[in-house]
Design an enzyme around this catalytic site. Structure first.
Site, PDB file in Angstrom:
ATOM      1  N   GLU A 125      -6.900 111.448  -1.873  1.00 37.33           N
ATOM      2  CA  GLU A 125      -5.846 111.869  -1.264  1.00 37.33           C
ATOM      3  C   GLU A 125      -4.646 112.259  -2.348  1.00 37.33           C
ATOM      4  OE1 GLU A 125      -2.548 110.344  -1.146  1.00 37.33           O
ATOM      5  OE2 GLU A 125      -3.337 108.268  -1.771  1.00 37.33           O
TER       6      GLU A 125
ATOM      7  N   LEU B  27      -1.252 112.550  -1.656  1.00 41.95           N
ATOM      8  CA  LEU B  27       0.016 112.529  -0.740  1.00 41.95           C
ATOM      9  C   LEU B  27       1.159 111.655  -1.336  1.00 41.95           C
ATOM     10  CD1 LEU B  27      -1.718 111.485   2.479  1.00 41.95           C
ATOM     11  CD2 LEU B  27      -1.518 113.835   1.609  1.00 41.95           C
TER      12      LEU B  27
ATOM     13  N   LYS C 166      -8.383 112.492  -9.383  1.00 43.27           N
ATOM     14  CA  LYS C 166      -7.058 111.900  -8.694  1.00 43.27           C
ATOM     15  C   LYS C 166      -6.263 111.226  -9.838  1.00 43.27           C
ATOM     16  CE  LYS C 166      -4.011 110.090  -6.143  1.00 43.27           C
ATOM     17  NZ  LYS C 166      -4.367 109.306  -5.188  1.00 43.27           N
TER      18      LYS C 166
ATOM     19  N   CYS D  64       1.616 104.356  -7.008  1.00 36.73           N
ATOM     20  CA  CYS D  64       0.378 105.067  -7.710  1.00 36.73           C
ATOM     21  C   CYS D  64       0.425 105.004  -9.086  1.00 36.73           C
ATOM     22  CB  CYS D  64       0.341 106.506  -7.260  1.00 36.73           C
ATOM     23  SG  CYS D  64      -0.174 106.446  -5.190  1.00 36.73           S
TER      24      CYS D  64
ATOM     25  N   LYS E 215      -0.295 101.768 -11.399  1.00 37.40           N
ATOM     26  CA  LYS E 215      -1.593 101.350 -11.689  1.00 37.40           C
ATOM     27  C   LYS E 215      -2.596 102.428 -11.801  1.00 37.40           C
ATOM     28  CE  LYS E 215      -2.764 102.450  -6.582  1.00 37.40           C
ATOM     29  NZ  LYS E 215      -3.999 102.798  -6.761  1.00 37.40           N
TER      30      LYS E 215
END
Length: 418
Positions: A134, A136, A187, A243, A246
């Site tokens: 994702e 988002l 990602k 996000c 990490k």
């Protein structure tokens, strides 16, 4: 929750499973506690139309599923690597009861090779494993899901990847259907690029201060270049949230395992720490050089406006360092309440200014622009405003009899009359 509610809004029948029975009960009653525009309405609509339900007990919930999305946390583990225990625990729990052909889809951010690890853990050849990361952003998650830049799906089973991509067919967005390793890396590559972009603009802001340039003018000129764009060109107190910290550490560990020295990313992480230290130095300077006993008022604690998320918040990191140096810290955030270690959290923005030597803007909430800064000036003992988001109009602050200092912009001292 965003994934479940939005998939239900696309016409799919969705069951959301959680181990927290109290949370399940609240959601089943339509109560959404997190701050995410549009999510509560989607949950309510999904419940009303019977396309969405919330339950506990994963094994029963997946027995007739065509796809199971793993949306569990993958926090930073030992040494910075992603902690996959939750992903592996759920996969092991449901392995025996998944119906043949059911696609097991990792929505969580996972290291390259996780699809293979899950496939080995399942021990079943009839269950395709698919990566569907994702992209988002907190505060705009629903809008990002329903209006995405792209849909990324990867699997070593090409048919399964195309089928999962088809779940999003009603969304007008390009699909990138690829292998599992590429999807898993995508990602991390995207998030870490954004982190590097933020660290870069903070470095340029520091250079602006040393050379007498204005970062707002510099980034305006940069933003017109279509190769660069305008997003993620705003300086600040550093990047944080759930996000970027990490994911940068996880990609560094991935690179290390591949025997690659990712020096560019390492420098971005180090620059982010340096930016926090520069902000602390600005505040200390505005307080007269010594933080011990200084009274500091903070506007903003969440890692960004529009959320109540404190995870790896740069604002909270700055606040913690101020407290450790002996400052008396009072903080206000429109979405954050309760007690926090070492500081006083108040429920009114003006309370942070009472007796303050310095007022610091740390989160870019619009309501801070609309404060009566003349009234804040009356409440303060000192006259310094440190605006780490370049959010305020310096002329408004000067007109209130205060001094203004931003990031990468010339310092504006208070107006005096003879």
């Amino acid at each position: 929750m965003t994934t479940g509610a939005c998939l239900a809004s696309l016409g799919h029948r969705v069951t959301c499973v959680d181990v927290d029975q109290a949370k399940v009960a609240r959601l089943a009653a339509g109560r959404v506690d997190i701050m995410e525009p549009g999510l509560a309405e989607l949950v309510s609509r999904g419940l009303t139309m019977r396309r969405l339900r919330f339950v506990s007990g994963a094994r029963e919930a997946v027995r007739d599923a065509e796809a199971v999305f793993l949306c569990v946390p993958t926090p930073m583990g030992a040494g910075g690597a992603a902690d996959l225990r939750a992903v592996e625990a759920v996969a092991a729990e449901i392995a025996e009861v998944l119906p043949p052909g059911c696609a097991l889809v990792t929505k969580s951010t996972v290291p390259v090779g996780t699809s293979g690890r899950i496939r080995d853990l399942l021990g079943r050849e009839d269950l395709p494993v698919v990566s569907n990361p994702e992209f988002l952003r907190e505060g705009t998650a629903v809008a990002d899901f329903l209006g995405p830049d792209r849909i990324v799906v990867g699997s070593d089973d090409a048919g399964a990847a195309r089928w999962v991509a088809g779940l999003y067919r009603d969304l007008s967005a390009p699909s990138v259907v690829t292998d599992a390793a590429s999807a898993e890396l995508m990602k991390y590559a995207a998030n870490c690029f954004l982190a590097m972009k933020l660290s870069y603009v903070n470095s340029v802001a520091e250079l602006c201060e040393r050379l007498g340039a204005d970062i707002d003018a510099v980034t305006e000129g940069m933003g017109y270049d279509r190769r660069i764009g305008r997003s993620f060109l705003k300086p600040g107190p550093g990047w944080g949230g759930s996000c970027l910290p990490k994911d940068t550490q996880a990609l560094l560990r991935i690179a290390e395992s591949a025997r690659f020295d990712f020096g560019l990313l390492t420098a971005a992480v180090e620059e982010n720490i340096a930016q926090r230290d520069r902000v602390i130095a600005k505040i200390a300077g505005a307080a007269g050089g010594d933080l011990a006993g200084a009274r500091i008022g903070l506007l903003g604690l969440a890692f960004k406006a529009g959320t109540n998320d404190l995870r790896d918040s740069p604002a909270l990191s700055v606040a913690s360092v101020l407290c450790a140096h002996g400052a008396e810290v009072t903080a206000y955030d429109p979405a954050v309440g309760g007690e926090l270690p070492g500081m006083t959290v108040v429920d009114d923005a003006y309370q942070v200014a009472k007796g303050a030597d310095v007022v610091v803007v740390l989160t870019e909430w619009d309501e801070f622009r609309r404060l009566d800064w003349s009234y804040l000036a009356e409440l303060m003992v000192g006259d310094a405003v440190v605006d780490t988001r370049n959010l305020l109009d310096p002329q408004q602050i000067l007109g209130a009899g205060l001094s203004w200092q931003g990031i990468g912009r010339p310092r504006q001292r208070r107006l005096t009359t003879a």
